[in-house]
Design a protein around this motif. Structure first.
Motif, PDB file in Angstrom:
ATOM      1  N   UNK A  43       0.700  -1.522   0.000  1.00  0.00           N
ATOM      2  CA  UNK A  43       0.423  -0.030  -0.018  1.00  0.00           C
ATOM      3  C   UNK A  43       0.867   1.016   0.154  1.00  0.00           C
ATOM      4  N   UNK A  44       2.113   1.180   0.386  1.00  0.00           N
ATOM      5  CA  UNK A  44       3.011   2.320   0.010  1.00  0.00           C
ATOM      6  C   UNK A  44       2.908   3.152  -1.245  1.00  0.00           C
ATOM      7  N   UNK A 380       5.254   2.283  10.938  1.00  0.00           N
ATOM      8  CA  UNK A 380       3.514   2.195  11.047  1.00  0.00           C
ATOM      9  C   UNK A 380       2.446   1.113   9.621  1.00  0.00           C
ATOM     10  N   UNK A 381       3.366   0.408   8.671  1.00  0.00           N
ATOM     11  CA  UNK A 381       2.348  -0.194   7.660  1.00  0.00           C
ATOM     12  C   UNK A 381       1.891  -0.851   8.308  1.00  0.00           C
ATOM     13  N   UNK A 385      -1.544   0.331   9.856  1.00  0.00           N
ATOM     14  CA  UNK A 385      -2.227   0.165   8.726  1.00  0.00           C
ATOM     15  C   UNK A 385      -2.784  -1.609   9.044  1.00  0.00           C
ATOM     16  N   UNK A 386      -1.995  -2.541   9.253  1.00  0.00           N
ATOM     17  CA  UNK A 386      -2.121  -3.224   8.848  1.00  0.00           C
ATOM     18  C   UNK A 386      -2.868  -4.274  10.196  1.00  0.00           C
ATOM     19  N   UNK A 387      -1.844  -4.401  11.108  1.00  0.00           N
ATOM     20  CA  UNK A 387      -2.378  -4.619  12.851  1.00  0.00           C
ATOM     21  C   UNK A 387      -3.959  -4.123  13.417  1.00  0.00           C
ATOM     22  N   UNK A 388      -3.692  -2.387  12.728  1.00  0.00           N
ATOM     23  CA  UNK A 388      -4.793  -1.863  13.587  1.00  0.00           C
ATOM     24  C   UNK A 388      -4.499  -1.435  14.626  1.00  0.00           C
TER      25      UNK A 388
END
Length: 490
Positions: A43-44, A380-381, A385-388
């Motif tokens: 997604x980056x 962050x990703x 983003x992935x781990x919420x």
């Protein structure tokens, strides 16, 4: 004697003339380094910014003006019932390793992107596809489970670029595409190097080599330009330095628009952010004008929902949950929330770090205790983003026309709105332009009323480059640093 003098002058002039024609490499600066080099598996935005159109290409292309153009497909037709599309593919295209591109490769790529468990970050692009058939080497038929009027546009995203079965698994480290540049080297922490692909099917790249250099510090970005170590920043990370560069005739400065909606994402799956009043209070505590002035030095446009102002469907919703600290305090009281403590997770970009400091101060003014957690992009990703795993976080969503993410219940900011789901589902099948605008405007209102996130501003595209360069994009209708038409003037 005169003829000898003319000959001597000619011998002197020819080398100088030849030097003026010599091709120069290009060094492009970027604030963020991509986590890997496969646009179809992450997604980056930095991945596409290096590779879209330069190395990888899709069946279609989103061009500099935001329109959909043919690329590896020369044209397409939709069936009368809207349930299938037939694409005619370009002949004579090869990947950088010499492997041919044809309909069987396109089928492999599309099937790979939409397979169960695929890493593709934008599965909604392929959600309507029921099957893909290679009719013959230059004909691809895509059959749908429901009409999708937006399919040619979706296939122009970086997430839909074509990959070959023999190289797809290695693209994260050593990408192999069909574009005018081929991958040469990735010096981690420093730069990615591309060189011109001599077997390219189309118009050759105008520079023989391009290096994407990663410069995270805004002050260093300015110094690198002034020293000539970097020739261009399509997205200059230090808006406070723009007046300095505008006054310098050695540089061209162009300020355009982007699709980068900067949001304060709210994790509504985590109490007390599951309460509407709390989300509304957070939004009402934020003064966007102060934020834009302080974090962006005035370069930015306030928004009240997930749509940039240049979109024909945009409506101004900045008054919904607009700045009102007294209302923010009252909403928290109505929600029964006292002594609220939260953490804002901040990825590396300057817009996020600077905005975080200002938002923290504004939230404290309404009685919310705030901690700031700076993280690197990879963290962050993986975590937010992935781990919420976050309370609030600041990020720019740079994908074009991406309001559809609000119809994804498993997305990192957790939207739950049945009417919004209905509107977005209709949008996926509606072909009439006026009807689509109506649906998009209703979606914006629903998102704003539900205070899904706190909407901050749209990123400007601040382009700065050596005045001898031409061919950079003025606006950013898609997250790309397309350098295929960039050239030195002399």
């Amino acid at each position: 004697m005169l003829s000898r003098l003319c000959l001597a002058v000619a011998l002197l002039v020819l080398p100088l003339s030849a030097m003026a024609q010599v091709e120069r490499p290009l060094v492009v600066g970027m604030a963020l380094e991509p986590p890997h080099l496969d646009p179809t598996a992450g997604a980056a935005a930095a991945i596409d910014e290096v590779l879209y159109d330069n190395v990888f290409q899709g069946l279609t292309q989103i061009a500099a003006d935001g329109t959909v153009q043919p690329q590896l497909a020369t044209g397409w037709e939709v069936a009368d019932d809207g349930m299938s599309w037939t694409f005619t593919l370009r002949e004579g295209v090869t990947f950088h390793d010499g492997k041919p591109f044809d309909a069987s490769v396109a089928k492999f790529a599309l099937d790979r992107f939409r397979a169960a468990g695929a890493e593709n970050a934008q599965p909604q692009l392929f959600a309507a596809i029921d099957s893909v058939e290679a009719v013959d080497p230059t004909t691809l038929k895509i059959t749908l489970s429901r009409p999708d009027a937006n399919l040619p546009y979706s296939l122009g995203w970086g997430d839909a670029v074509m990959v070959h079965p023999d190289s797809a698994d290695g693209n994260k480290q050593a990408p192999v595409g069909t574009g005018p540049f081929m991958f040469e080297d990735w010096r981690r922490g420093d730069r990615v190097i591309l060189t011109r692909y001599d077997g390219y099917w189309g118009e050759p790249a105008r520079v023989p080599r391009v290096e994407f250099a990663f410069v995270s510090d805004p002050g260093t970005a300015l110094a690198s330009l002034l020293a000539g170590d970097v020739n261009a920043y399509p997205n200059f990370p230090a808006p406070e330095q723009v007046p300095v560069l505008e006054a310098n005739e050695s540089f061209t400065v162009e300020i355009g628009t982007t699709e980068g909606e900067v949001i304060l994402a709210i994790n509504s799956a985590r109490a007390p952010f599951d309460k509407l009043e709390v989300r509304q209070a957070i939004s009402a505590a934020i003064n966007r004008d102060v934020l834009i002035a302080g974090a962006m030095y005035g370069a930015g446009t306030p928004i009240g929902s997930h749509m940039p102002p240049h979109n024909p469907a945009y409506i101004d919703l900045t008054g919904v949950n607009g700045y009102d600290p007294d209302r923010a305090r009252a909403l928290l009281a109505d929600a029964g929330v006292t002594n609220l403590s939260l953490t804002i997770t901040l990825p590396p970009p300057a817009y996020a770090r600077r905005s975080g400091e200002l938002i923290a101060a504004q939230l404290r003014q309404v009685g919310i205790d705030v901690s700031l957690k700076p993280v690197e992009w990879a963290e962050w990703l993986s975590s937010a983003f992935k781990g919420k795993d976050y309370d609030l976080t600041i990020v720019a969503h740079t994908e074009p026309n991406d309001i559809g993410i609000y119809g994804r219940p498993d997305y990192y900011f957790h939207v739950a709105n049945a009417r919004l789901d209905e509107v977005l589902a209709k949008l996926g099948t509606e072909a009439d332009p006026d009807a689509r605008i109506g649906l998009l405007q209703e979606a914006q209102k629903l998102i704003a009323d539900d205070a899904v996130n706190a909407f901050l501003f749209v990123l400007p595209k601040i382009g700065v480059w050596d005045a001898r360069l031409t061919g950079f994009w003025h606006d950013s209708p898609i997250q790309a640093n397309d350098v295929t038409h960039v050239e030195w003037k002399e």
